[in-house]
Motif scaffolding. Sequence first.
Motif, PDB file in Angstrom:
ATOM      1  N   VAL A   1       0.835  -1.190   0.000  1.00  0.00           N
ATOM      2  CA  VAL A   1       0.000   0.000   0.000  1.00  0.00           C
ATOM      3  C   VAL A   1       0.877   1.249   0.000  1.00  0.00           C
ATOM      4  CG1 VAL A   1      -1.724   1.285   1.338  1.00  0.00           C
ATOM      5  CG2 VAL A   1      -1.809  -1.218   1.264  1.00  0.00           C
ATOM      6  N   ARG A   2       0.548   2.163  -0.878  1.00  0.00           N
ATOM      7  CA  ARG A   2       1.228   3.465  -0.919  1.00  0.00           C
ATOM      8  C   ARG A   2       0.770   4.279   0.290  1.00  0.00           C
ATOM      9  NH1 ARG A   2       2.378   6.870  -5.738  1.00  0.00           N
ATOM     10  NH2 ARG A   2       2.820   8.933  -4.898  1.00  0.00           N
ATOM     11  N   VAL A   3       1.717   4.875   1.016  1.00  0.00           N
ATOM     12  CA  VAL A   3       1.377   5.697   2.178  1.00  0.00           C
ATOM     13  C   VAL A   3       1.547   7.175   1.852  1.00  0.00           C
ATOM     14  CG1 VAL A   3       1.952   6.214   4.590  1.00  0.00           C
ATOM     15  CG2 VAL A   3       1.972   3.850   3.775  1.00  0.00           C
ATOM     16  N   ARG A   4       2.765   7.580   1.462  1.00  0.00           N
ATOM     17  CA  ARG A   4       2.985   8.989   1.143  1.00  0.00           C
ATOM     18  C   ARG A   4       4.330   9.158   0.437  1.00  0.00           C
ATOM     19  NH1 ARG A   4       3.569   8.108   6.280  1.00  0.00           N
ATOM     20  NH2 ARG A   4       5.498   8.571   7.366  1.00  0.00           N
ATOM     21  N   LEU A   5       4.398  10.219  -0.351  1.00  0.00           N
ATOM     22  CA  LEU A   5       5.640  10.603  -1.004  1.00  0.00           C
ATOM     23  C   LEU A   5       6.272  11.696  -0.159  1.00  0.00           C
ATOM     24  CD1 LEU A   5       7.510  10.383  -3.495  1.00  0.00           C
ATOM     25  CD2 LEU A   5       6.116  12.177  -4.541  1.00  0.00           C
ATOM     26  N   LEU A   6       7.521  11.512   0.219  1.00  0.00           N
ATOM     27  CA  LEU A   6       8.232  12.494   1.033  1.00  0.00           C
ATOM     28  C   LEU A   6       9.225  13.246   0.169  1.00  0.00           C
ATOM     29  CD1 LEU A   6       8.968  10.318   4.190  1.00  0.00           C
ATOM     30  CD2 LEU A   6       7.182  12.044   3.920  1.00  0.00           C
ATOM     31  N   HIS A   7       9.169  14.566   0.261  1.00  0.00           N
ATOM     32  CA  HIS A   7      10.149  15.416  -0.415  1.00  0.00           C
ATOM     33  C   HIS A   7      10.925  16.139   0.668  1.00  0.00           C
ATOM     34  CE1 HIS A   7       8.552  14.979  -4.463  1.00  0.00           C
ATOM     35  NE2 HIS A   7       7.347  15.146  -3.971  1.00  0.00           N
ATOM     36  N   ASP A   8      12.104  15.665   0.971  1.00  0.00           N
ATOM     37  CA  ASP A   8      12.965  16.360   1.920  1.00  0.00           C
ATOM     38  C   ASP A   8      14.362  16.357   1.325  1.00  0.00           C
ATOM     39  OD1 ASP A   8      13.608  13.674   2.378  1.00  0.00           O
ATOM     40  OD2 ASP A   8      12.586  13.606   4.299  1.00  0.00           O
ATOM     41  N   ASP A   9      15.379  16.064   2.077  1.00  0.00           N
ATOM     42  CA  ASP A   9      16.733  16.061   1.524  1.00  0.00           C
ATOM     43  C   ASP A   9      16.924  14.992   0.454  1.00  0.00           C
ATOM     44  OD1 ASP A   9      16.482  14.111   3.522  1.00  0.00           O
ATOM     45  OD2 ASP A   9      18.623  14.118   3.966  1.00  0.00           O
ATOM     46  N   ASP A  10      16.095  13.959   0.478  1.00  0.00           N
ATOM     47  CA  ASP A  10      16.182  12.876  -0.497  1.00  0.00           C
ATOM     48  C   ASP A  10      14.789  12.265  -0.642  1.00  0.00           C
ATOM     49  OD1 ASP A  10      17.441  11.157  -2.277  1.00  0.00           O
ATOM     50  OD2 ASP A  10      17.979   9.728  -0.722  1.00  0.00           O
ATOM     51  N   SER A  11      14.128  12.505  -1.762  1.00  0.00           N
ATOM     52  CA  SER A  11      12.755  12.016  -1.942  1.00  0.00           C
ATOM     53  C   SER A  11      12.684  10.511  -1.794  1.00  0.00           C
ATOM     54  CB  SER A  11      12.238  12.404  -3.328  1.00  0.00           C
ATOM     55  OG  SER A  11      12.144  13.788  -3.439  1.00  0.00           O
ATOM     56  N   ARG A  12      11.574  10.054  -1.251  1.00  0.00           N
ATOM     57  CA  ARG A  12      11.311   8.620  -1.139  1.00  0.00           C
ATOM     58  C   ARG A  12       9.807   8.416  -1.033  1.00  0.00           C
ATOM     59  NH1 ARG A  12      13.209  10.852   3.132  1.00  0.00           N
ATOM     60  NH2 ARG A  12      12.435  10.508   5.224  1.00  0.00           N
ATOM     61  N   LEU A  13       9.390   7.224  -1.403  1.00  0.00           N
ATOM     62  CA  LEU A  13       7.979   6.864  -1.350  1.00  0.00           C
ATOM     63  C   LEU A  13       7.791   5.842  -0.242  1.00  0.00           C
ATOM     64  CD1 LEU A  13       5.114   6.970  -2.541  1.00  0.00           C
ATOM     65  CD2 LEU A  13       5.817   5.242  -4.175  1.00  0.00           C
ATOM     66  N   VAL A  14       6.993   6.191   0.755  1.00  0.00           N
ATOM     67  CA  VAL A  14       6.737   5.306   1.884  1.00  0.00           C
ATOM     68  C   VAL A  14       5.571   4.392   1.515  1.00  0.00           C
ATOM     69  CG1 VAL A  14       6.120   5.176   4.329  1.00  0.00           C
ATOM     70  CG2 VAL A  14       7.505   7.098   3.487  1.00  0.00           C
ATOM     71  N   MET A  15       5.751   3.086   1.789  1.00  0.00           N
ATOM     72  CA  MET A  15       4.717   2.090   1.523  1.00  0.00           C
ATOM     73  C   MET A  15       4.587   1.185   2.744  1.00  0.00           C
ATOM     74  SD  MET A  15       5.355   1.055  -2.461  1.00  0.00           S
ATOM     75  CE  MET A  15       3.705   0.351  -2.581  1.00  0.00           C
ATOM     76  N   GLN A  16       3.605   0.315   2.705  1.00  0.00           N
ATOM     77  CA  GLN A  16       3.452  -0.731   3.714  1.00  0.00           C
ATOM     78  C   GLN A  16       3.293  -2.061   2.994  1.00  0.00           C
ATOM     79  OE1 GLN A  16       0.010   0.510   5.973  1.00  0.00           O
ATOM     80  NE2 GLN A  16       1.277   1.590   7.446  1.00  0.00           N
ATOM     81  N   ASP A  17       3.882  -3.121   3.570  1.00  0.00           N
ATOM     82  CA  ASP A  17       3.714  -4.452   2.995  1.00  0.00           C
ATOM     83  C   ASP A  17       2.355  -5.022   3.400  1.00  0.00           C
ATOM     84  OD1 ASP A  17       3.936  -5.653   5.553  1.00  0.00           O
ATOM     85  OD2 ASP A  17       6.016  -6.245   5.258  1.00  0.00           O
ATOM     86  N   VAL A  18       2.113  -6.250   3.054  1.00  0.00           N
ATOM     87  CA  VAL A  18       0.824  -6.901   3.272  1.00  0.00           C
ATOM     88  C   VAL A  18       0.410  -6.963   4.742  1.00  0.00           C
ATOM     89  CG1 VAL A  18       1.764  -9.237   3.329  1.00  0.00           C
ATOM     90  CG2 VAL A  18      -0.562  -8.880   2.527  1.00  0.00           C
ATOM     91  N   GLU A  19       1.371  -6.883   5.677  1.00  0.00           N
ATOM     92  CA  GLU A  19       1.039  -6.900   7.101  1.00  0.00           C
ATOM     93  C   GLU A  19       1.200  -5.524   7.764  1.00  0.00           C
ATOM     94  OE1 GLU A  19       2.368 -10.016   9.620  1.00  0.00           O
ATOM     95  OE2 GLU A  19       1.670 -11.586   8.281  1.00  0.00           O
ATOM     96  N   GLY A  20       1.388  -4.498   6.955  1.00  0.00           N
ATOM     97  CA  GLY A  20       1.471  -3.138   7.500  1.00  0.00           C
ATOM     98  C   GLY A  20       2.851  -2.680   7.897  1.00  0.00           C
ATOM     99  N   ASN A  21       3.891  -3.445   7.614  1.00  0.00           N
ATOM    100  CA  ASN A  21       5.270  -3.037   7.906  1.00  0.00           C
ATOM    101  C   ASN A  21       5.691  -1.961   6.916  1.00  0.00           C
ATOM    102  OD1 ASN A  21       5.809  -5.151   9.940  1.00  0.00           O
ATOM    103  ND2 ASN A  21       5.563  -6.501   8.177  1.00  0.00           N
ATOM    104  N   GLU A  22       6.299  -0.888   7.422  1.00  0.00           N
ATOM    105  CA  GLU A  22       6.736   0.186   6.555  1.00  0.00           C
ATOM    106  C   GLU A  22       7.989  -0.199   5.767  1.00  0.00           C
ATOM    107  OE1 GLU A  22       6.086   0.745   9.854  1.00  0.00           O
ATOM    108  OE2 GLU A  22       4.276   1.960   9.713  1.00  0.00           O
ATOM    109  N   LEU A  23       8.058   0.336   4.554  1.00  0.00           N
ATOM    110  CA  LEU A  23       9.238   0.241   3.714  1.00  0.00           C
ATOM    111  C   LEU A  23       9.291   1.508   2.889  1.00  0.00           C
ATOM    112  CD1 LEU A  23       8.666  -1.259   0.389  1.00  0.00           C
ATOM    113  CD2 LEU A  23       7.129  -2.176   2.114  1.00  0.00           C
ATOM    114  N   CYS A  24      10.436   1.863   2.422  1.00  0.00           N
ATOM    115  CA  CYS A  24      10.572   3.037   1.570  1.00  0.00           C
ATOM    116  C   CYS A  24      11.125   2.638   0.214  1.00  0.00           C
ATOM    117  CB  CYS A  24      11.514   4.065   2.190  1.00  0.00           C
ATOM    118  SG  CYS A  24      10.816   4.934   3.594  1.00  0.00           S
ATOM    119  N   LEU A  25      10.559   3.213  -0.828  1.00  0.00           N
ATOM    120  CA  LEU A  25      11.173   3.139  -2.135  1.00  0.00           C
ATOM    121  C   LEU A  25      12.116   4.330  -2.180  1.00  0.00           C
ATOM    122  CD1 LEU A  25       8.114   2.278  -4.382  1.00  0.00           C
ATOM    123  CD2 LEU A  25       9.659   0.740  -3.170  1.00  0.00           C
ATOM    124  N   ASP A  26      13.373   4.057  -2.366  1.00  0.00           N
ATOM    125  CA  ASP A  26      14.409   5.073  -2.218  1.00  0.00           C
ATOM    126  C   ASP A  26      15.213   5.149  -3.496  1.00  0.00           C
ATOM    127  OD1 ASP A  26      16.505   6.661  -1.363  1.00  0.00           O
ATOM    128  OD2 ASP A  26      17.343   5.161  -0.031  1.00  0.00           O
TER     129      ASP A  26
END
Length: 140
Positions: free
Chosen positions: A115-140
């Motif tokens: 699941v897509r959570v949010r796109l972060l624009h800070d010092d290094d953009s990344r896309l925050v997601m969650q896996d099937v059990e809700g664990n966070e991961l980032c596309l970096d």
Amino acid sequence: MASTRRFRVTFDCAEPERLARSWCEVSGCVVPPPQGFATWDGVDRPLPPEDRGAWFACGDPSGVGPRLFFRRVPEGKAVKNRLHPDVRVGTGLVGAERLAAFEAECARLAPLQAVRVRLLHDDDSRLVMQDVEGNELCLD
């Protein structure tokens, strides 16, 4: 002289095999049976029913990267992860190309119930997601 130590990353979860197979798709890891066993069924068969499927693992096919270990725990996920994996899909890319790489990977992971959570624009953009059990991961 310091040596590099091998390590594994452990996920506490409700369904070890399901989550492991999902992460294999995310990471490119493979699921060989544990050392000394021909199949995963050989691991579970001798165990009492309540202990079957209590853990599952996968690893880098080259043997270089860390092993991912998934173990069943009774409690559900309640708060944000203190540690999370980053999936490196935008390395070396900037601007629109970097965002396009994130979107392509996000679309690839959606069928795995990520699941897509949010796109972060800070010092290094990344896309925050969650896996099937809700664990966070980032596309970096």
